[in-house]
Design a protein around this motif. Structure first.
Motif, PDB file in Angstrom:
ATOM      1  N   ARG A 326       0.775  -1.320   0.070  1.00 30.40           N
ATOM      2  CA  ARG A 326       0.017  -0.073  -0.072  1.00 30.40           C
ATOM      3  C   ARG A 326       0.777   1.318  -0.105  1.00 30.40           C
ATOM      4  O   ARG A 326       0.229   2.470  -0.050  1.00 30.40           O
ATOM      5  N   ASP A 327       2.060   1.163   0.070  1.00 36.55           N
ATOM      6  CA  ASP A 327       3.066   2.407  -0.015  1.00 36.55           C
ATOM      7  C   ASP A 327       3.260   2.772  -1.321  1.00 36.55           C
ATOM      8  O   ASP A 327       2.834   2.227  -2.274  1.00 36.55           O
ATOM      9  N   ILE A 328       4.242   3.626  -1.443  1.00 34.95           N
ATOM     10  CA  ILE A 328       4.575   4.478  -2.880  1.00 34.95           C
ATOM     11  C   ILE A 328       5.973   3.761  -3.013  1.00 34.95           C
ATOM     12  O   ILE A 328       6.834   4.141  -2.488  1.00 34.95           O
ATOM     13  N   GLY A 329       6.610   3.584  -4.373  1.00 38.26           N
ATOM     14  CA  GLY A 329       7.596   3.597  -5.022  1.00 38.26           C
ATOM     15  C   GLY A 329       8.079   2.233  -5.263  1.00 38.26           C
ATOM     16  O   GLY A 329       7.242   1.529  -5.653  1.00 38.26           O
ATOM     17  N   SER A 330       9.461   2.160  -5.194  1.00 40.55           N
ATOM     18  CA  SER A 330      10.183   1.075  -5.619  1.00 40.55           C
ATOM     19  C   SER A 330      10.124  -0.067  -4.595  1.00 40.55           C
ATOM     20  O   SER A 330      10.257   0.181  -3.196  1.00 40.55           O
ATOM     21  N   VAL A 331      10.421  -1.566  -4.833  1.00 36.34           N
ATOM     22  CA  VAL A 331      10.557  -2.621  -3.985  1.00 36.34           C
ATOM     23  C   VAL A 331      11.956  -2.915  -4.033  1.00 36.34           C
ATOM     24  O   VAL A 331      12.468  -3.285  -5.225  1.00 36.34           O
ATOM     25  N   VAL A 332      12.758  -2.911  -2.842  1.00 31.93           N
ATOM     26  CA  VAL A 332      14.134  -3.471  -2.986  1.00 31.93           C
ATOM     27  C   VAL A 332      14.317  -4.667  -2.216  1.00 31.93           C
ATOM     28  O   VAL A 332      13.901  -5.123  -1.239  1.00 31.93           O
ATOM     29  N   VAL A 333      15.248  -5.540  -2.760  1.00 29.52           N
ATOM     30  CA  VAL A 333      15.632  -6.706  -1.957  1.00 29.52           C
ATOM     31  C   VAL A 333      17.290  -6.476  -1.708  1.00 29.52           C
ATOM     32  O   VAL A 333      18.157  -6.273  -2.353  1.00 29.52           O
ATOM     33  N   LYS A 334      17.283  -6.484  -0.181  1.00 31.85           N
ATOM     34  CA  LYS A 334      18.698  -6.655   0.339  1.00 31.85           C
ATOM     35  C   LYS A 334      19.340  -7.795   0.458  1.00 31.85           C
ATOM     36  O   LYS A 334      18.798  -8.689   1.225  1.00 31.85           O
TER      37      LYS A 334
END
Length: 350
Positions: A326-334
């Motif tokens: 539900r948030d905004i922007g990119s999804v990142v995998v550390k």
């Protein structure tokens, strides 16, 4: 000598049960390849479509997903000379970024400046480079232009909003209502809800949009066509086509929809034009634009909101929940901690 690594693995196409974490050997890099220790990678609708076997032009399973990465050079093929071990780099790999190590052709690897935030850097590689290219080159946004963006809360959509505002455009667009307040906090003045169609009348009353960026595809192209500026003419730019994935549905074949989109702009004497924008590592603009984006990020002129942070082990679960974020922007995998060396440590991922 092959090295054992942890990686996300799709043995065959299908639902979320068709993805797992496994340990497997990775071969030494070929003569013209570098082996990269992955620090951060991106995650998005393209990875989900590939798991389903529905991404345009993708290879057959089995495969390791992961479209983009930032990492450090771990080792080099015998013919490589562009980098040295430990160099910080970025790459748009299309596959294999959801892994501890990956081999990739050195000529497509881009140097990444030391000191850059790694999450910001990996967001630049695919999401923000797509938005940069389509707003500065693809649509050539002009000061005072009215621009409409579908999917303002998405990674590419918000990046496109940022670049259009930087070029002096008036920007409108759609996003789910739950994200409107957050978008307003980030500078969007009037977001619409796609499903209620008020945006069509509102834009027509404003005189139409000079440019529409449509990442939804399919039926949405016809609706976007209706809001193009009738007097000056407008440009409808298609991209992505992740509507089904974002709604948690199985994606449809995009080729028919894209063909119809392009055909709209070929009608004689039509004041409007259409195009479909995509990004490719072979484009001569790719590396120069990546370097420009890294500098803009370092200077604080652009900032990618991060929708979700994952570990490598959480990627299979993300395939189940992506459409619920539900948030905004990119999804990142550390994927790993950065110790500045490019060495792979046995304790990582434990």
């Amino acid at each position: 000598m092959p090295t054992s690594i942890r990686q996300v693995y799709v043995p065959s196409f299908g639902d979320e049960s068709h993805i797992t974490i496994m340990t497997a050997p990775i071969a030494d890099p070929a003569p013209k390849e570098v082996q990269i220790k992955v620090l951060c990678s991106g995650f998005g609708g393209s990875d989900i479509a590939m798991r389903l076997g529905k991404y345009p032009g993708q290879k057959d399973a089995p495969l390791v997903p992961g479209y983009c990465l930032v990492g450090r050079i771990h080792s080099l093929g015998t013919s490589c000379s562009k980098f040295k071990k430990g160099d910080l780099v970025a790459a748009m790999t299309k596959y294999d970024a959801h892994a501890e190590l990956t081999n990739f052709d050195e000529k497509y690897v881009v140097p990444c400046p030391e000191g850059i935030d790694l999450e910001q850097a990996v967001a630049m590689v695919l999401d923000w480079s797509t938005a940069y290219g389509m707003t500065y080159r693809g649509a050539k946004i002009q000061k005072g232009s009215r621009v409409f963006i579908h999917g303002l809360s998405g990674a590419v959509g918000f990046a496109a909003f940022t670049f259009c505002k930087m070029q002096g455009a008036e920007v409108y667009g759609t996003a789910s209502e739950s994200k409107h307040e957050r978008l307003k906090e980030l500078g969007v003045t009037l977001p619409f809800v796609y499903t209620n169609k008020d945006w069509i009348t509102a834009m027509q009353n404003l005189g139409g949009a000079h440019v529409v960026f449509d990442a939804l595809g399919f039926d949405s192209y016809d609706e976007s066509w209706r809001i193009l500026a009738p007097k000056e003419g407008g440009h409808l730019v298609g991209l992505g086509g992740n509507l089904d994935v974002l709604n948690g549905n199985e994606p449809r074949n995009q080729y028919v929809g894209i063909a119809k989109l392009l055909a709209k702009g070929m009608v004689p004497f039509c004041p409007h034009k259409t195009s479909f924008y995509y990004i490719d590592k072979d484009q001569k603009t790719f590396e120069p634009e990546m370097k420009e984006l890294f500098q803009l990020s370092l200077q604080g002129k652009i900032h990618a909101p991060i929708k979700k942070r994952l570990t490598l082990e959480e990627v299979p679960q993300a395939h189940k929940e992506f459409h619920k974020y539900r948030d905004i922007g990119s999804v990142v995998v550390k994927v790993a901690e950065d110790d500045g060396t490019g060495d792979l440590h046995a304790t990582e991922f434990k």
